[in-house]
Write an enzyme that holds these catalytic residues in place. Structure first.
Site, PDB file in Angstrom:
ATOM      1  N   HIS A 106      38.137  31.842  47.081  1.00  0.00           N
ATOM      2  CA  HIS A 106      38.660  33.106  47.942  1.00  0.00           C
ATOM      3  C   HIS A 106      39.879  33.057  48.410  1.00  0.00           C
ATOM      4  O   HIS A 106      40.209  31.803  49.268  1.00  0.00           O
ATOM      5  CB  HIS A 106      37.654  33.278  48.890  1.00  0.00           C
ATOM      6  CG  HIS A 106      37.902  34.452  49.760  1.00  0.00           C
ATOM      7  ND1 HIS A 106      37.682  35.942  49.255  1.00  0.00           N
ATOM      8  CD2 HIS A 106      38.596  34.707  51.083  1.00  0.00           C
ATOM      9  CE1 HIS A 106      37.915  36.764  50.345  1.00  0.00           C
ATOM     10  NE2 HIS A 106      38.586  36.248  51.202  1.00  0.00           N
ATOM     11  N   ARG A 149      32.988  41.606  41.528  1.00  0.00           N
ATOM     12  CA  ARG A 149      31.915  42.533  41.757  1.00  0.00           C
ATOM     13  C   ARG A 149      30.883  41.547  42.239  1.00  0.00           C
ATOM     14  O   ARG A 149      30.830  40.259  42.217  1.00  0.00           O
ATOM     15  CB  ARG A 149      31.356  42.539  40.180  1.00  0.00           C
ATOM     16  CG  ARG A 149      30.609  43.984  40.071  1.00  0.00           C
ATOM     17  CD  ARG A 149      29.761  43.965  38.916  1.00  0.00           C
ATOM     18  NE  ARG A 149      28.364  44.312  39.071  1.00  0.00           N
ATOM     19  CZ  ARG A 149      27.975  45.510  38.860  1.00  0.00           C
ATOM     20  NH1 ARG A 149      28.935  46.315  38.768  1.00  0.00           N
ATOM     21  NH2 ARG A 149      26.726  45.918  39.255  1.00  0.00           N
ATOM     22  N   ARG A 205      22.885  47.480  39.962  1.00  0.00           N
ATOM     23  CA  ARG A 205      22.904  45.996  40.195  1.00  0.00           C
ATOM     24  C   ARG A 205      21.972  45.225  39.441  1.00  0.00           C
ATOM     25  O   ARG A 205      22.397  44.076  38.926  1.00  0.00           O
ATOM     26  CB  ARG A 205      23.331  45.419  41.919  1.00  0.00           C
ATOM     27  CG  ARG A 205      23.755  44.330  41.948  1.00  0.00           C
ATOM     28  CD  ARG A 205      24.073  43.940  43.582  1.00  0.00           C
ATOM     29  NE  ARG A 205      24.735  45.124  44.248  1.00  0.00           N
ATOM     30  CZ  ARG A 205      26.251  45.044  44.075  1.00  0.00           C
ATOM     31  NH1 ARG A 205      26.981  44.400  43.550  1.00  0.00           N
ATOM     32  NH2 ARG A 205      26.843  46.024  44.931  1.00  0.00           N
ATOM     33  N   LEU A 253      27.414  39.701  43.414  1.00  0.00           N
ATOM     34  CA  LEU A 253      26.169  39.463  42.589  1.00  0.00           C
ATOM     35  C   LEU A 253      25.157  39.825  43.458  1.00  0.00           C
ATOM     36  O   LEU A 253      25.095  39.608  44.858  1.00  0.00           O
ATOM     37  CB  LEU A 253      26.299  37.824  42.377  1.00  0.00           C
ATOM     38  CG  LEU A 253      27.302  37.280  41.323  1.00  0.00           C
ATOM     39  CD1 LEU A 253      27.295  35.982  41.087  1.00  0.00           C
ATOM     40  CD2 LEU A 253      27.141  38.083  40.083  1.00  0.00           C
ATOM     41  N   GLY A 305      43.053  36.119  35.390  1.00  0.00           N
ATOM     42  CA  GLY A 305      42.578  34.663  34.816  1.00  0.00           C
ATOM     43  C   GLY A 305      43.369  33.545  35.107  1.00  0.00           C
ATOM     44  O   GLY A 305      43.452  32.714  34.376  1.00  0.00           O
ATOM     45  N   SER A 306      44.234  33.484  36.118  1.00  0.00           N
ATOM     46  CA  SER A 306      45.086  32.228  36.284  1.00  0.00           C
ATOM     47  C   SER A 306      44.070  31.182  36.990  1.00  0.00           C
ATOM     48  O   SER A 306      44.212  29.935  36.522  1.00  0.00           O
ATOM     49  CB  SER A 306      46.289  32.637  37.482  1.00  0.00           C
ATOM     50  OG  SER A 306      45.729  32.576  38.505  1.00  0.00           O
ATOM     51  N   ASN A 307      42.908  31.402  37.686  1.00  0.00           N
ATOM     52  CA  ASN A 307      42.277  30.349  38.077  1.00  0.00           C
ATOM     53  C   ASN A 307      41.191  29.890  36.756  1.00  0.00           C
ATOM     54  O   ASN A 307      41.164  28.612  36.667  1.00  0.00           O
ATOM     55  CB  ASN A 307      41.199  30.910  38.988  1.00  0.00           C
ATOM     56  CG  ASN A 307      41.915  30.731  40.558  1.00  0.00           C
ATOM     57  OD1 ASN A 307      42.133  29.724  40.960  1.00  0.00           O
ATOM     58  ND2 ASN A 307      42.148  31.937  41.032  1.00  0.00           N
ATOM     59  N   ASN A 312      32.746  30.257  44.342  1.00  0.00           N
ATOM     60  CA  ASN A 312      33.860  31.269  44.193  1.00  0.00           C
ATOM     61  C   ASN A 312      35.145  30.611  44.866  1.00  0.00           C
ATOM     62  O   ASN A 312      34.791  29.815  45.829  1.00  0.00           O
ATOM     63  CB  ASN A 312      33.320  32.420  45.122  1.00  0.00           C
ATOM     64  CG  ASN A 312      34.157  33.422  45.061  1.00  0.00           C
ATOM     65  OD1 ASN A 312      34.707  34.207  43.957  1.00  0.00           O
ATOM     66  ND2 ASN A 312      34.370  34.312  46.086  1.00  0.00           N
ATOM     67  N   GLU A 363      44.804  27.523  45.205  1.00  0.00           N
ATOM     68  CA  GLU A 363      43.462  27.725  44.487  1.00  0.00           C
ATOM     69  C   GLU A 363      43.452  26.966  43.101  1.00  0.00           C
ATOM     70  O   GLU A 363      42.025  26.306  43.002  1.00  0.00           O
ATOM     71  CB  GLU A 363      43.584  29.284  44.277  1.00  0.00           C
ATOM     72  CG  GLU A 363      43.576  30.188  45.171  1.00  0.00           C
ATOM     73  CD  GLU A 363      43.404  31.665  45.207  1.00  0.00           C
ATOM     74  OE1 GLU A 363      42.779  31.870  43.988  1.00  0.00           O
ATOM     75  OE2 GLU A 363      43.782  32.388  45.747  1.00  0.00           O
TER      76      GLU A 363
HETATM   77  C1  GAR Z   1      42.525  34.958  43.387  1.00  0.00           C
HETATM   78  O1  GAR Z   1      43.484  34.875  44.154  1.00  0.00           O
HETATM   79  C2  GAR Z   1      41.240  34.929  43.594  1.00  0.00           C
HETATM   80  O2  GAR Z   1      41.139  34.054  44.979  1.00  0.00           O
HETATM   81  C3  GAR Z   1      40.857  36.213  44.049  1.00  0.00           C
HETATM   82  O3  GAR Z   1      41.449  37.078  43.036  1.00  0.00           O
HETATM   83  C4  GAR Z   1      42.346  36.497  42.435  1.00  0.00           C
HETATM   84  C5  GAR Z   1      42.249  36.400  40.942  1.00  0.00           C
HETATM   85  O4  GAR Z   1      43.476  35.542  40.295  1.00  0.00           O
HETATM   86  N1  GAR Z   1      39.339  36.393  44.206  1.00  0.00           N
HETATM   87  C6  GAR Z   1      39.011  37.083  45.249  1.00  0.00           C
HETATM   88  O5  GAR Z   1      39.496  37.843  46.094  1.00  0.00           O
HETATM   89  C7  GAR Z   1      37.490  37.342  45.264  1.00  0.00           C
HETATM   90  N2  GAR Z   1      36.872  37.816  46.603  1.00  0.00           N
HETATM   91  P1  GAR Z   1      43.108  35.272  38.729  1.00  0.00           P
HETATM   92  O6  GAR Z   1      42.349  36.398  38.096  1.00  0.00           O
HETATM   93  O7  GAR Z   1      44.648  34.990  38.331  1.00  0.00           O
HETATM   94  O8  GAR Z   1      42.485  34.058  38.892  1.00  0.00           O
END
Ligand code: GAR
Length: 215
Positions: A108, A90, A64, A92, A14-16, A106, A173
């Site tokens: 990435h 997951r 799904r 969508l 959950g840092s994003n 999203n 990010e």
């Molecule tokens: C992040 O690096 C995000 O870019 C990646 O998962 C991590 C989640 O970190 N997402 C993917 O790889 C999606 N394909 P977070 O939970 O700390 O935000």
């Protein structure tokens, strides 16, 4: 600018999500987070959602279509204008994507279209690329194939590991995700086929001739 309502889907750390919460608090996001939804019951992301309605919809054992419909119902309940995937692990389905066409973003951790999918920081190190980064994109029916909104590039060094590269990318990010959401809230993004046009962004004629060169 009318602030938009955001639904955030998260599966993990959950840092994003945290970066989006902080951007919303400081008025940089152009919107408010109205719901956090996770498919993972004990996702640390849920702990970050203090004061924001947080809902767990477990996905295990559901196909799904059924799961998508449950997600759509939940997101609709909160009247989200935009759905943000923040480490939502997951895919969508078509029904969800159709219901929120060009209204799902999203983040990435690679420079798409290079390295879609999972464990992409490791793949970038193993492949030997000299530059990687992160991408905010709209979500379509494919895996990490939707129209690209913003990218940030970072160098990949000879002594990088999956972890050191992931940490370098993650800082960006946290910077570009709120930025992309604000552009959306300001009505500055227009999807034209595969391309996202950003009104007011520097054009080829006016941008400085910058390049990231490594080594
Ligand atoms: C992040 O690096 C995000 O870019 C990646 O998962 C991590 C989640 O970190 N997402 C993917 O790889 C999606 N394909 P977070 O939970 O700390 O935000």
């Amino acid at each position: 600018m009318t602030p938009i309502a955001l639904g955030v889907l998260a599966s993990g750390r959950g840092s994003n999500l945290q970066a989006l919460i902080e951007a919303a608090h400081s008025g940089r996001l152009g919107g408010e987070i109205v719901a956090v939804v996770s498919n993972v019951e004990d996702a640390p992301a849920l702990q970050r959602a203090r004061g924001i309605p947080a809902v767990v919809i477990p996905s295990r054992g559901l196909d799904r279509e059924v799961y998508d419909r449950m997600l759509i119902d939940e997101i609709r309940k909160h009247r989200s204008d935009l759905v943000c995937l923040a480490g939502f692990m997951r895919l969508l389905g078509a029904e969800f994507v159709a219901a929120y066409r060009n209204r799902i973003m999203n983040i990435h951790p690679a420079l798409l279209p290079a390295f879609p999918g999972l464990h992409v920081q490791r793949k970038a190190v193993d492949y030997g690329v000299k530059v990687s980064g992160c991408t905010v994109h709209f979500v379509d029916e494919g895996t990490d194939t939707g129209p690209i909104i913003i990218q940030a590039a970072v160098p990949v060094y000879d002594d990088d590991t999956e972890e050191t590269l992931a940490a370098r990318i993650l800082r960006h990010e946290h910077r570009i995700y709120p930025q992309a959401i604000r552009l959306f809230a300001e009505g500055r993004l227009q999807v034209q086929g595969r391309r996202v046009i950003c009104w007011g962004a520097p054009t080829a004629g006016e941008a400085p001739p910058v390049a990231l060169v490594n080594p």
